[in-house]
Write an enzyme that holds these catalytic residues in place. Structure first.
Site, PDB file in Angstrom:
ATOM      1  N   ARG A   1      -2.056  14.236   8.450  1.00 55.76           N
ATOM      2  CA  ARG A   1      -1.032  15.125   7.894  1.00 55.76           C
ATOM      3  C   ARG A   1      -1.720  16.130   6.972  1.00 55.76           C
ATOM      4  NH1 ARG A   1       1.670  13.557  11.454  1.00 55.76           N
ATOM      5  NH2 ARG A   1       3.697  12.538  11.385  1.00 55.76           N
TER       6      ARG A   1
ATOM      7  N   GLU B   1       3.224  23.215   8.105  1.00 55.70           N
ATOM      8  CA  GLU B   1       3.046  23.654   9.496  1.00 55.70           C
ATOM      9  C   GLU B   1       4.386  23.726  10.241  1.00 55.70           C
ATOM     10  OE1 GLU B   1       0.668  20.198  10.889  1.00 55.70           O
ATOM     11  OE2 GLU B   1       2.437  19.647  12.065  1.00 55.70           O
TER      12      GLU B   1
ATOM     13  N   HIS C   1      -1.596  20.797  15.864  1.00 59.70           N
ATOM     14  CA  HIS C   1      -0.989  19.456  15.901  1.00 59.70           C
ATOM     15  C   HIS C   1      -0.789  18.989  17.346  1.00 59.70           C
ATOM     16  CE1 HIS C   1       1.487  16.535  13.204  1.00 59.70           C
ATOM     17  NE2 HIS C   1       0.910  15.895  14.210  1.00 59.70           N
TER      18      HIS C   1
HETATM   19  C1  COI Z   1       3.295  11.629  14.949  1.00 56.30           C
HETATM   20  O1  COI Z   1       3.678  10.971  15.925  1.00 56.30           O
HETATM   21  O2  COI Z   1       3.422  11.174  13.795  1.00 56.30           O
HETATM   22  C2  COI Z   1       2.660  12.935  15.152  1.00 56.30           C
HETATM   23  O3  COI Z   1       1.914  13.346  14.305  1.00 56.30           O
HETATM   24  C3  COI Z   1       3.013  13.756  16.345  1.00 56.30           C
HETATM   25  C4  COI Z   1       4.291  14.489  16.169  1.00 56.30           C
HETATM   26  C5  COI Z   1       4.429  15.353  14.982  1.00 56.30           C
HETATM   27  C6  COI Z   1       4.825  15.165  17.396  1.00 56.30           C
END
Ligand code: COI
Length: 329
Positions: free
Chosen positions: A234, A263, A295
């Site tokens: 993150r 983001e 991401h």
């Molecule tokens: C999650 O699964 O936590 C991710 O980082 C991917 C998502 C933001 C699509």
């Protein structure tokens, strides 16, 4: 009465999985590309459960309104759930579940970013695009000569350790819990010691109050000069003002980020012709030793199928049995 689930942030590539699950579970799933907000709550009318991704911020006000409009269960098709106010959810009586997907996709991507950083691939690619095939400044480093530090050895961090174990590098880790699966492949140590010894540091911790901006002047000061930082977790783990200083004074030798602070509303969207107001993002992107991606570490065929399946099946389970093994408590 037929179960009706409303899906927000639905992408086209998720559609075949939603369709298959609607048939398999005998339920009605209505999909909307928008993120959920107070202004489009109406879309969920007639549903008692909804599913979101990571760009729908569920604060106390929105959760309250959702409850009033008959929503009892929400699934996030993400592993992370820092976009949901869990305390407020509990207070309003809305039950929340998250997704699980195998850590391999993110772990593979992490290794790619480590290698790209070590081999200065961003600069090499830029140059080749303009027929500049010079070698100057592109000399890289070999993994086997390096110490790689993994911060957080849950599912993803542990898989990164497994992936890296064939490269011959020294692997060190710092984590709240020792992961027995990888204990013989990695040397656990306190975080400050990891900072002092690692040539490359990859972060695999969730965003919590305790991890918010953990990469800051104080922690950067403890790291080796020229350290390479990788973040597929993150953006908010990093204090970008301090990070910029550390790039400019060469403390950070290279960095690869698949995530960035604020983001949401930028990543996963086509913002080509818009004015984007995230100054740190734009400034950091221009450094020749910083790789930034939008991401996408999670984004594989296998992970998407599992995210959709978890998102829908956990809601069906809540609605039919009152429980879900993916409930976040
Ligand atoms: C999650 O699964 O936590 C991710 O980082 C991917 C998502 C933001 C699509």
């Amino acid at each position: 009465m037929m179960i009706r689930i409303t899906v927000f942030e639905a992408r086209e590539d998720e559609a075949p999985y939603f369709n298959r699950l609607a048939d398999e579970c005998g339920i009605d799933i209505s999909c909307h590309p928008e993120k959920l907000s107070t202004s489009n709550l109406k879309l969920a009318e007639g549903s008692s459960a909804i599913s979101i991704l990571g760009q729908s911020y569920l604060d106390a006000d929105l959760l309250q309104k959702l409850k009033q409009s008959g929503i009892d269960f929400i699934s996030t098709r993400t592993v992370g759930y820092n976009h949901i106010d869990l305390k407020a959810a509990k207070e309003t009586g809305i039950r929340i579940s998250n997704a699980f997907y195998d850590p391999n996709g993110v772990a593979d991507y992490t290794v790619m970013l480590i290698l790209m950083s070590l081999r200065k691939y961003k600069q090499a690619m830029w140059r080749a695009n303009v027929n500049d095939y010079s070698l100057f400044g592109l000399q890289g480093k070999e993994m086997r000569n390096l110490t790689i530090g993994i911060v957080g050895t849950g599912n993803i961090g542990a898989q990164v350790v497994e992936n890296l174990s064939g490269f011959g590098c020294r692997l060190i880790a710092s984590s709240n819990r020792i992961n027995e699966k990888i204990n013989d492949q990695v040397q656990y140590m306190p975080l400050d010691q990891l900072y002092a010894e690692a040539d490359v540091i990859s972060y695999h911790v969730p965003l919590l109050e305790s991890t918010y901006r953990m990469v800051c002047k104080a922690s950067l000061d403890k790291m080796k000069k020229g350290v390479i930082l990788i973040n597929c977790s993150r953006g908010e783990l990093m204090n970008f003002s301090d990070v910029i200083d550390a790039i400019e004074n060469h403390k950070i030798g290279a960095m690869a980020l698949d995530v960035f602070e604020n983001e949401s509303g930028i990543y996963h969207l086509d913002r080509r012709t818009d004015i984007i107001s995230n100054r740190d993002m734009a400034y950091i992107r221009q450094f020749p030793n910083v790789i930034m991606t939008q991401h996408i570490a999670f984004y594989t065929d296998t992970a998407v199928a599992t995210m959709v399946e978890c998102g829908i099946k956990s809601l069906v389970s809540f609605l039919t049995t009152g429980t879900s093994d993916r409930e976040i408590s």
